[in-house]
Design a protein around this motif. Structure first.
Motif, PDB file in Angstrom:
ATOM      1  N   ARG A 222       0.874  -1.195   0.056  1.00 20.23           N
ATOM      2  CA  ARG A 222      -0.252   0.017   0.020  1.00 20.23           C
ATOM      3  C   ARG A 222       0.732   1.194  -0.015  1.00 20.23           C
ATOM      4  O   ARG A 222       0.633   2.233   0.873  1.00 20.23           O
ATOM      5  CB  ARG A 222      -0.893  -0.167   1.130  1.00 20.23           C
ATOM      6  CG  ARG A 222      -1.537  -1.017   1.566  1.00 20.23           C
ATOM      7  CD  ARG A 222      -2.778  -1.135  -0.024  1.00 20.23           C
ATOM      8  NE  ARG A 222      -3.597  -0.087  -0.167  1.00 20.23           N
ATOM      9  CZ  ARG A 222      -4.629  -0.035   0.545  1.00 20.23           C
ATOM     10  NH1 ARG A 222      -5.266  -0.748   1.445  1.00 20.23           N
ATOM     11  NH2 ARG A 222      -5.325   1.184   0.379  1.00 20.23           N
ATOM     12  N   ASP A 223       1.804   1.200  -0.618  1.00 17.40           N
ATOM     13  CA  ASP A 223       2.908   2.409  -0.687  1.00 17.40           C
ATOM     14  C   ASP A 223       2.144   3.657  -1.330  1.00 17.40           C
ATOM     15  O   ASP A 223       2.527   5.007  -1.086  1.00 17.40           O
ATOM     16  CB  ASP A 223       4.049   2.040  -1.806  1.00 17.40           C
ATOM     17  CG  ASP A 223       5.025   1.023  -1.382  1.00 17.40           C
ATOM     18  OD1 ASP A 223       4.780   0.923   0.045  1.00 17.40           O
ATOM     19  OD2 ASP A 223       5.714   0.660  -1.855  1.00 17.40           O
ATOM     20  N   GLU A 224       0.921   3.374  -2.106  1.00 11.57           N
ATOM     21  CA  GLU A 224       0.212   4.448  -2.731  1.00 11.57           C
ATOM     22  C   GLU A 224      -0.319   5.390  -1.616  1.00 11.57           C
ATOM     23  O   GLU A 224      -0.886   6.500  -1.661  1.00 11.57           O
ATOM     24  CB  GLU A 224      -0.840   4.176  -3.632  1.00 11.57           C
ATOM     25  CG  GLU A 224      -1.983   3.608  -2.968  1.00 11.57           C
ATOM     26  CD  GLU A 224      -1.901   1.918  -2.722  1.00 11.57           C
ATOM     27  OE1 GLU A 224      -2.743   1.322  -2.262  1.00 11.57           O
ATOM     28  OE2 GLU A 224      -0.819   1.486  -3.001  1.00 11.57           O
ATOM     29  N   LEU A 225      -0.461   4.858  -0.306  1.00 12.83           N
ATOM     30  CA  LEU A 225      -1.149   5.601   0.853  1.00 12.83           C
ATOM     31  C   LEU A 225      -0.281   6.765   1.514  1.00 12.83           C
ATOM     32  O   LEU A 225      -0.832   7.431   2.059  1.00 12.83           O
ATOM     33  CB  LEU A 225      -1.502   4.711   1.985  1.00 12.83           C
ATOM     34  CG  LEU A 225      -2.606   3.756   1.494  1.00 12.83           C
ATOM     35  CD1 LEU A 225      -2.723   2.667   2.773  1.00 12.83           C
ATOM     36  CD2 LEU A 225      -3.927   4.423   1.366  1.00 12.83           C
ATOM     37  N   ILE A 226       0.980   6.470   1.111  1.00 14.00           N
ATOM     38  CA  ILE A 226       2.078   7.607   1.973  1.00 14.00           C
ATOM     39  C   ILE A 226       1.690   8.978   1.474  1.00 14.00           C
ATOM     40  O   ILE A 226       1.493   9.390   0.049  1.00 14.00           O
ATOM     41  CB  ILE A 226       3.471   7.335   1.289  1.00 14.00           C
ATOM     42  CG1 ILE A 226       3.905   5.786   1.868  1.00 14.00           C
ATOM     43  CG2 ILE A 226       4.393   8.208   2.071  1.00 14.00           C
ATOM     44  CD1 ILE A 226       5.067   5.298   1.296  1.00 14.00           C
ATOM     45  N   GLY A 227       1.649   9.860   2.567  1.00  9.55           N
ATOM     46  CA  GLY A 227       1.402  11.364   2.111  1.00  9.55           C
ATOM     47  C   GLY A 227      -0.189  11.488   2.392  1.00  9.55           C
ATOM     48  O   GLY A 227      -0.456  12.796   2.516  1.00  9.55           O
ATOM     49  N   LYS A 228      -1.222  10.480   2.617  1.00  9.51           N
ATOM     50  CA  LYS A 228      -2.434  10.704   2.528  1.00  9.51           C
ATOM     51  C   LYS A 228      -2.964  10.960   3.897  1.00  9.51           C
ATOM     52  O   LYS A 228      -2.233  10.660   4.845  1.00  9.51           O
ATOM     53  CB  LYS A 228      -3.192   9.660   2.073  1.00  9.51           C
ATOM     54  CG  LYS A 228      -3.160   9.661   0.617  1.00  9.51           C
ATOM     55  CD  LYS A 228      -4.254   8.478  -0.153  1.00  9.51           C
ATOM     56  CE  LYS A 228      -3.960   8.315  -1.660  1.00  9.51           C
ATOM     57  NZ  LYS A 228      -5.174   7.467  -1.992  1.00  9.51           N
ATOM     58  N   VAL A 229      -4.025  12.004   4.120  1.00 10.60           N
ATOM     59  CA  VAL A 229      -4.310  12.523   5.446  1.00 10.60           C
ATOM     60  C   VAL A 229      -5.572  11.901   5.661  1.00 10.60           C
ATOM     61  O   VAL A 229      -6.475  11.710   4.941  1.00 10.60           O
ATOM     62  CB  VAL A 229      -4.572  13.913   5.462  1.00 10.60           C
ATOM     63  CG1 VAL A 229      -5.141  14.446   6.805  1.00 10.60           C
ATOM     64  CG2 VAL A 229      -3.012  14.528   5.230  1.00 10.60           C
ATOM     65  N   GLY A 230      -5.946  11.354   6.894  1.00 10.17           N
ATOM     66  CA  GLY A 230      -7.182  10.515   7.266  1.00 10.17           C
ATOM     67  C   GLY A 230      -7.464  11.090   8.821  1.00 10.17           C
ATOM     68  O   GLY A 230      -6.798  12.309   9.441  1.00 10.17           O
ATOM     69  N   SER A 231      -8.241  10.361   9.518  1.00  3.69           N
ATOM     70  CA  SER A 231      -8.663  10.676  10.979  1.00  3.69           C
ATOM     71  C   SER A 231      -8.714   9.453  11.794  1.00  3.69           C
ATOM     72  O   SER A 231      -9.007   8.324  11.248  1.00  3.69           O
ATOM     73  CB  SER A 231      -9.849  11.352  11.000  1.00  3.69           C
ATOM     74  OG  SER A 231     -11.144  10.564  10.505  1.00  3.69           O
ATOM     75  N   SER A 232      -8.255   9.482  13.041  1.00  2.00           N
ATOM     76  CA  SER A 232      -8.170   8.442  13.810  1.00  2.00           C
ATOM     77  C   SER A 232      -9.516   8.248  14.263  1.00  2.00           C
ATOM     78  O   SER A 232     -10.507   8.720  14.775  1.00  2.00           O
ATOM     79  CB  SER A 232      -7.252   8.758  14.998  1.00  2.00           C
ATOM     80  OG  SER A 232      -7.803   9.912  15.842  1.00  2.00           O
ATOM     81  N   LEU A 233      -9.869   6.505  14.086  1.00  2.00           N
ATOM     82  CA  LEU A 233     -11.322   6.215  14.605  1.00  2.00           C
ATOM     83  C   LEU A 233     -11.110   5.830  15.883  1.00  2.00           C
ATOM     84  O   LEU A 233     -12.359   5.828  16.816  1.00  2.00           O
ATOM     85  CB  LEU A 233     -11.805   5.129  13.495  1.00  2.00           C
ATOM     86  CG  LEU A 233     -12.121   5.335  12.149  1.00  2.00           C
ATOM     87  CD1 LEU A 233     -12.453   4.070  11.471  1.00  2.00           C
ATOM     88  CD2 LEU A 233     -13.189   6.397  12.060  1.00  2.00           C
ATOM     89  N   THR A 234     -10.055   5.358  16.421  1.00  2.00           N
ATOM     90  CA  THR A 234     -10.017   5.072  17.762  1.00  2.00           C
ATOM     91  C   THR A 234      -8.602   5.750  18.329  1.00  2.00           C
ATOM     92  O   THR A 234      -7.759   6.017  17.612  1.00  2.00           O
ATOM     93  CB  THR A 234      -9.837   3.490  17.838  1.00  2.00           C
ATOM     94  OG1 THR A 234      -8.467   3.094  17.019  1.00  2.00           O
ATOM     95  CG2 THR A 234     -10.850   2.830  17.479  1.00  2.00           C
ATOM     96  N   PRO A 235      -8.623   5.682  19.534  1.00  2.00           N
ATOM     97  CA  PRO A 235      -7.083   6.068  20.113  1.00  2.00           C
ATOM     98  C   PRO A 235      -5.836   5.266  19.739  1.00  2.00           C
ATOM     99  O   PRO A 235      -6.214   4.192  19.517  1.00  2.00           O
ATOM    100  CB  PRO A 235      -7.378   6.257  21.604  1.00  2.00           C
ATOM    101  CG  PRO A 235      -8.667   6.059  21.943  1.00  2.00           C
ATOM    102  CD  PRO A 235      -9.538   5.430  20.869  1.00  2.00           C
ATOM    103  N   LEU A 236      -4.919   5.991  19.371  1.00  2.00           N
ATOM    104  CA  LEU A 236      -3.743   5.116  18.908  1.00  2.00           C
ATOM    105  C   LEU A 236      -2.755   5.018  19.923  1.00  2.00           C
ATOM    106  O   LEU A 236      -2.246   6.118  20.460  1.00  2.00           O
ATOM    107  CB  LEU A 236      -3.025   5.909  17.772  1.00  2.00           C
ATOM    108  CG  LEU A 236      -3.789   5.295  16.253  1.00  2.00           C
ATOM    109  CD1 LEU A 236      -5.053   5.871  16.262  1.00  2.00           C
ATOM    110  CD2 LEU A 236      -2.659   5.985  15.199  1.00  2.00           C
TER     111      LEU A 236
END
Length: 444
Positions: A386-400
């Protein structure tokens, strides 16, 4: 396993041929003696070794079976092994048939000792006899103990027929000074035909066999010549002390190389042939019996079991032990066999190291190690990259903490934080993908 069966079948055929040839040359000769006197002519030629011993033992036995009246040993030898010379001398002495040693060219070293053990000696003009000092494998004079024993043997052989032992001693001991016969201090005595006649070491000086027969009173006798067979020729060659380590080395190297080649090919044939010649020659010479051959075959089977059915090394150790024991059973000298096996083992170890380094694990050897590779280039993958995910922004669904779940473009992903704790519903950015591991950091 087909290769195993083929190798076993080949070796079985080889050793069956060995027994067939051995039995064929040992078929009893016609013992019906012709009318009149019978004189056996037996050649004693080339190097004195154990193969010659076997031939002479058979020849004397044939002469006795035919009721021969006289045996003439025609000697032309530069010498050879002391142990073989001692055994041959016993053959000369123990027969009830009157014997004559006829020196046709030279009777040097062990050849002189053999001539002295005959009942009488004849020499052709221009021949010589003597120079009988014991030497070791390096060509140097043997130790004092061996030298003393050999001098005693030469003296005893001379005294058998009331010859002055000083000349026999001078042949073996360079410190004995007999200057009138060209043996100054530091030189071994060698007698020409006329000198041997003069000092009583030759009863006759004759031009050829016919003249000798006439002098002996057998000019009208039936002459029976003992011919060395092809099998005995082979036995004389392969039982030579220099040839034995060569055969064992070729045998071991051939079988090792066979493990690195598909099927049963030239290396296997070479190795099996070398071992066949070793056992064949020693069987013809009377050293190897059926027990040594059976033990050798059993050792090979145990090693093949170890190769194709890997265990804890027990079969391999037993197999190697059985093969080594079979060679000792077939040997005429334990010391020489130890040296020969050590040479073959050293060459085999070097060959194995070179083969592993050059070719890796080939042939049956590759059965012991997993050779298949499962790489992405061949279509084998343990996860989706899934190298294509690098640089993308999302949100945390659970605490990390640091692992948890994130949402990127409506796709739920498992992720770990770069370091610290990230609360739920925080903006995160994917900074790295390591296989199935997605690493994120908090995004402002």
């Amino acid at each position: 396993m087909f290769q195993t069966r083929l190798l076993a079948s080949t070796l079985a055929c080889v050793f069956a041929l060995l027994f067939f040839l051995n039995n064929a040359i040992n078929v009893s000769a016609d013992t019906t003696a012709p009318p009149g006197d019978v004189v056996y002519i037996v050649p004693v030629e080339q190097t004195v070794e154990r193969g010659l011993e076997a031939f002479l033992e058979r020849s004397v036995q044939d002469a006795e079976d035919e009721g021969a009246d006289h045996i003439i040993f025609e000697i032309d030898t530069p010498g050879g092994a002391v142990d073989a010379a001692g055994n041959i001398a016993s053959i000369f002495r123990n027969t009830d048939i009157h014997t004559t040693a006829f020196v046709t060219n030279q009777a040097m070293s062990a050849g002189a000792f053999l001539a002295l053990n005959a009942d009488e000696i004849a020499m052709a003009p221009g021949t010589e006899m003597g120079a009988a000092q014991v030497i070791d494998g390096s060509g140097n004079a043997a130790g004092d103990k061996a030298q003393s024993a050999w001098v005693a043997n030469m003296k005893g052989a001379a005294e058998l027929n009331d010859r002055d032992p000083i000349y026999a001693i001078a042949m073996a001991d360079p410190t004995v000074d007999l200057a009138e016969y060209r043996a100054g201090e530091g030189e071994l005595l060698s007698l020409t035909a006329s000198e041997a006649y003069e000092v009583g070491y030759a009863e006759y000086v004759v031009e050829n066999r016919e003249e000798l027969l006439s002098v002996l009173g057998f000019e009208d006798a039936h002459i029976q010549e003992a011919d060395i067979s092809i099998a005995e020729h082979i036995a004389r060659i392969v039982t030579h002390p220099v040839v034995i380590p060569i055969l064992l080395s070729l045998g071991s190297l051939g079988l090792i190389l066979e493990l690195y080649s598909p099927g049963f090919g030239i290396p296997g044939i070479m190795g099996a042939s070398a071992l066949f010649l070793f056992f064949f020659g020693h069987t013809i010479a009377g050293f190897a019996g059926i027990e040594s051959i059976i033990m050798f075959i059993a050792g090979l089977v145990l090693i093949l079991i170890e190769i194709f059915v890997p265990g804890f090394g027990v079969f391999g150790i037993l197999g190697i032990g059985a093969i080594i024991a079979s060679m000792f059973f077939a040997s005429f000298s334990a010391v020489h066999m130890i040296i020969s096996i050590l040479i073959a083992a050293l060459l085999s170890i070097v060959a194995i190291a070179m083969l592993f380094k050059t070719f890796g694990k080939k042939g049956p050897m590759k059965k012991l190690v997993l050779q298949d590779s499962f790489s992405s280039d061949e279509g084998y993958v343990s996860h989706t990259s899934r190298d294509e995910l690098i640089g993308k922004v999302g949100s945390s669904l659970t605490p990390l903490r640091p692992s948890g779940s994130i949402l990127v473009e409506e796709e739920r992903l498992d992720a770990v934080s770069e370091g610290g704790y990230i609360e739920e519903n925080q903006k995160v950015k994917i900074i790295e993908v390591q296989g199935a591991r997605i690493i994120v950091r908090k995004s402002e």
